[in-house]
Design an enzyme around this catalytic site. Structure first.
Site, PDB file in Angstrom:
ATOM      1  N   PHE A 247       0.900  -1.148  -0.012  1.00  0.00           N
ATOM      2  CA  PHE A 247      -0.116   0.102  -0.066  1.00  0.00           C
ATOM      3  C   PHE A 247       0.950   1.405  -0.172  1.00  0.00           C
ATOM      4  CE2 PHE A 247      -2.938   3.244   1.937  1.00  0.00           C
ATOM      5  CZ  PHE A 247      -3.903   2.808   1.215  1.00  0.00           C
TER       6      PHE A 247
ATOM      7  N   ASP B 131       1.381  -5.870   8.043  1.00  0.00           N
ATOM      8  CA  ASP B 131       0.215  -4.547   7.871  1.00  0.00           C
ATOM      9  C   ASP B 131      -0.892  -5.317   7.764  1.00  0.00           C
ATOM     10  OD1 ASP B 131      -1.959  -3.004   7.015  1.00  0.00           O
ATOM     11  OD2 ASP B 131      -0.426  -1.537   6.263  1.00  0.00           O
TER      12      ASP B 131
ATOM     13  N   TYR C  83     -11.255   0.979  10.468  1.00  0.00           N
ATOM     14  CA  TYR C  83     -12.465   1.188   9.773  1.00  0.00           C
ATOM     15  C   TYR C  83     -12.711   0.505   8.576  1.00  0.00           C
ATOM     16  CZ  TYR C  83      -8.803   3.860   7.071  1.00  0.00           C
ATOM     17  OH  TYR C  83      -7.707   3.899   6.272  1.00  0.00           O
ATOM     18  N   LYS C  84     -12.259  -0.768   8.226  1.00  0.00           N
ATOM     19  CA  LYS C  84     -12.311  -1.410   7.210  1.00  0.00           C
ATOM     20  C   LYS C  84     -13.461  -2.641   7.622  1.00  0.00           C
ATOM     21  CE  LYS C  84      -8.540   0.108   4.685  1.00  0.00           C
ATOM     22  NZ  LYS C  84      -6.893   0.170   4.387  1.00  0.00           N
TER      23      LYS C  84
ATOM     24  N   ARG D 117     -12.344  -3.705  -7.867  1.00  0.00           N
ATOM     25  CA  ARG D 117     -12.103  -4.381  -6.854  1.00  0.00           C
ATOM     26  C   ARG D 117     -13.336  -4.593  -5.904  1.00  0.00           C
ATOM     27  NH1 ARG D 117      -8.367  -2.220  -1.929  1.00  0.00           N
ATOM     28  NH2 ARG D 117     -10.041  -0.924  -1.516  1.00  0.00           N
TER      29      ARG D 117
END
Ligand SMILES: *Cc1c(COP(=O)(O)O)cnc(C)c1O
Length: 399
Positions: free
Chosen positions: A123, A200, A225-226, A374
């Site tokens: 990322f 991560d 928050y995912k 995605r």
């Protein structure tokens, strides 16, 4: 093929979907891996917090509950979703800031070693922070080139680590392809070279079972928050293995991570224990919704959540194969479910335009270069019928 309605009827976790705001509507949400939906209990919980705790207890709230919340909530998260014993996890700053603090702490703990290993498809924030720390500390970045439809393999890591490696930084689930890295194997390879590893967990925490203690992980950082539905900008978490907690010191030496915050002494000494990885006043309001989602995951069980996640991605791959491959769409995620996290990426040269059209039609996936649509399938809030409807909309939007 089994109908999506039949799959929903047979889904033991189907009823959890009703607990999410808006899940009963017709919008198709394929982005729960970027920002999870809120739970219906979260609104009242926030309102009650304002009235009773913030408004009623005022500054007494710090002594009564808030000061310890980063650690108590960290322990809950560790037990429910991270496979970690208490005392090693704390809720802190944003993921980006925690990545900075922990990468910096890790390279300082390996003096004389000159390289940070990171893969080219990690990322952006992970790559940028690693590059910044390399510049700041006079270190070299050692890049791993990866297939963007897969991710870092054991062979690739073994080729680049060695006596110069201070730290290895890899995502458990690759944000683009959903490649599920072999954490215990890659960690062992890094440890054999004498390096520390930072995992991560942004795209795995809350959807893929994690066993940080059993896998001998050193450090892990992840979003809330995912798949943990903490809400936009909810604070991230950090795990540090007990054997390392008092060996690492982080660079943002604020008073909340200090030994005796309320002595307000002349000089900083780090707290013993996991609190030393905090810096300033913790963002309490941002932690409230995480509690609601953790309760739900605890109730369902993380293994059952994973089973639903695998069933959803398998179904998406099957439907995409049937509906979209004739139009030239190809899978850009691992075909084997055990090598894949909770999303699926589908490539087609027109996916950028397709994504824009889908958003207009209340079908919300993400677009990721190059040409990737995605599809994020949050296990407790997504139904099989929703997957089918969404992929039919993709077919209609394709030229
Ligand atoms: C989402 C995500 C981040 C986000 O970092 P923030 O500081 O919360 O913006 C970092 N790393 C990975 C792998 C992610 O998927």
């Amino acid at each position: 093929m089994t109908t999506p309605d039949q799959l929903d009827r047979d889904d033991p976790l189907a009823a959890y979907r009703d607990r999410f705001v808006g899940a009963d509507g017709t919008l198709v949400y394929f982005d729960g891996n970027s920002l999870g939906r809120p739970l219906t209990v979260t609104g009242p919980r926030l309102a009650e917090f304002v009235d009773a705790e913030w408004g009623g207890r005022l500054i007494r709230g710090w002594d009564e509950r808030w000061f310890d919340l980063p650690r108590t909530l960290g322990d809950d998260l560790a037990r429910i979703a991270l496979g970690a014993a208490p005392g090693q996890t704390v809720i802190g700053d944003s993921t980006t800031v925690l990545l900075y603090k922990m990468m910096r702490a890790a390279v300082a703990a390996r003096p004389g070693r000159t390289e940070i290993v990171v893969d080219r498809d990690n990322f952006p924030t992970d790559r940028y922070i690693a590059a910044g720390i390399a510049e700041e500390c006079g270190l070299t970045l050692r890049w791993v080139d990866v297939d963007t439809t897969a991710g870092v393999t054991a062979e690739q890591l073994a080729e680049v680590v060695g006596p110069a490696t201070a730290l290895v930084v890899i995502s458990h689930v690759a944000y683009r392809s959903a490649w599920l890295a072999d954490v215990p194997e890659l960690t062992r390879i890094a440890h054999d070279a004498g390096a520390l590893v930072l995992w991560d967990l942004c795209h795995s925490a809350g959807s893929v079972p994690v066993s940080l203690d059993a896998w001998d992980v050193d450090i892990a950082v992840g979003c809330t928050y995912k798949y943990l539905n903490g809400g936009p900008g909810s604070p991230a978490f950090v795990y540090v293995a007990e054997r390392l907690v008092d060996e690492l010191t982080q660079p943002i030496r604020g008073w909340i991570g200090a030994d005796e915050p309320f002595l307000m002494g002349p000089a900083y000494a780090p707290a013993t224990g996991i609190r030393r990885f905090l810096s300033g006043t913790p963002p309490i309001i941002g932690m409230l919704a995480i509690q609601d989602m953790l309760e739900l995951i605890d109730d369902a069980g993380i293994e059952a959540v994973r089973a639903k996640s695998v069933a959803l991605t398998e179904y998406a791959v099957t439907v995409a194969d049937e509906l979209l491959s004739p139009a030239g769409v190809v899978l850009a995620s691992p075909p084997e479910p055990e090598r894949r996290g909770g999303h699926v990426t589908l490539n087609h040269p027109r996916m950028r335009e397709v994504t824009a059209l889908l958003w207009q039609r209340d079908v919300i996936p993400d677009y990721r270069d190059p040409h990737g649509l995605r599809i994020g399938l949050s296990p407790l809030s997504t139904s099989f019928a929703e997957v089918r409807r969404g992929l039919e909309a993709v077919r209609e939007a394709l030229p």
